[in-house]
Design a protein around this motif. Structure first.
Motif, mmCIF file in Angstrom:
data_model
loop_
_atom_site.group_PDB
_atom_site.id
_atom_site.type_symbol
_atom_site.label_atom_id
_atom_site.label_comp_id
_atom_site.label_asym_id
_atom_site.label_seq_id
_atom_site.Cartn_x
_atom_site.Cartn_y
_atom_site.Cartn_z
ATOM 1 N N LYS A 108 -2.331 3.884 -10.718
ATOM 2 C CA LYS A 108 -1.192 4.011 -11.728
ATOM 3 C C LYS A 108 -0.308 3.074 -11.592
ATOM 4 O O LYS A 108 0.749 2.540 -12.240
ATOM 5 N N ARG A 109 -0.062 2.851 -10.091
ATOM 6 C CA ARG A 109 0.833 1.697 -9.617
ATOM 7 C C ARG A 109 0.165 0.947 -8.636
ATOM 8 O O ARG A 109 -0.467 1.508 -7.587
ATOM 9 N N LEU A 110 0.294 -0.292 -8.668
ATOM 10 C CA LEU A 110 -0.303 -1.230 -7.515
ATOM 11 C C LEU A 110 0.871 -2.367 -7.548
ATOM 12 O O LEU A 110 0.422 -3.365 -7.934
ATOM 13 N N TYR A 150 0.748 -1.184 0.023
ATOM 14 C CA TYR A 150 -0.047 -0.071 -0.025
ATOM 15 C C TYR A 150 0.995 1.232 0.062
ATOM 16 O O TYR A 150 0.452 2.325 -0.467
ATOM 17 N N GLU A 151 2.145 1.324 0.505
ATOM 18 C CA GLU A 151 2.785 2.374 0.630
ATOM 19 C C GLU A 151 3.238 2.794 -0.858
ATOM 20 O O GLU A 151 3.648 4.035 -1.132
ATOM 21 N N GLY A 152 3.475 1.848 -1.803
ATOM 22 C CA GLY A 152 3.889 1.878 -3.065
ATOM 23 C C GLY A 152 2.812 2.335 -4.004
ATOM 24 O O GLY A 152 3.237 2.438 -5.208
#
Ligand code: HEM
Length: 96
Positions: A89-91, A74-76
């Motif tokens: 966009k990023r998962l 989740y941080e990323g």
């Protein structure tokens, strides 16, 4: 003179309408949603809705078959907003 009316529906907003969906910002894989606008509505309903749904299911089935133990980092994560959709966009995922 012909009349022209234009309207834009923000599908991602409509699909989070709290008048129609309880707790609309949560994701629950067991929800049975029968009225969403992801593929539009009416005469211009998406012609590719059926193959797109099948493609998504096949891809998810394959990912879950190959990688069984993972979690979302989740941080990323980075949200991706366009004028009509909301998504990621990023998962990134990490092995758990
Ligand atoms: C997850 C994937 C997809 C999503 C979320 C999606 C979403 C949509 C939406 C919201 C509309 C309605 C647009 C409007 O009301 O003006 C639409 C129309 C359309 N989509 Fe898709 N679509 C997807 C995949 C596909 C695929 C794979 C195809 C073709 C193989 C396709 C072909 C079409 C066509 C031809 C229309 C126009 C239908 C008409 O105006 O009569 N779509 N799509």
């Amino acid at each position: 003179m012909p009349l022209c009316s234009c309207a834009a529906v923000l599908n991602s907003s409509a699909d989070r309408d709290e008048c129609h969906f309880a707790d609309p910002d949560s994701f629950d894989i067991h929800w049975r949603i029968d009225r969403h606008l992801a593929f539009g509505h009416g005469p211009n309903f998406c012609l590719g809705a059926s193959p797109a749904g099948m493609e998504g299911r096949l891809a998810l089935d394959e990912v879950l078959r190959r990688w069984t133990d993972w979690d979302i980092d989740y941080e990323g994560t980075v949200l991706h907003h366009t004028s009509t959709t909301t998504g990621w966009k990023r998962l990134p995922v990490v092995a758990s």
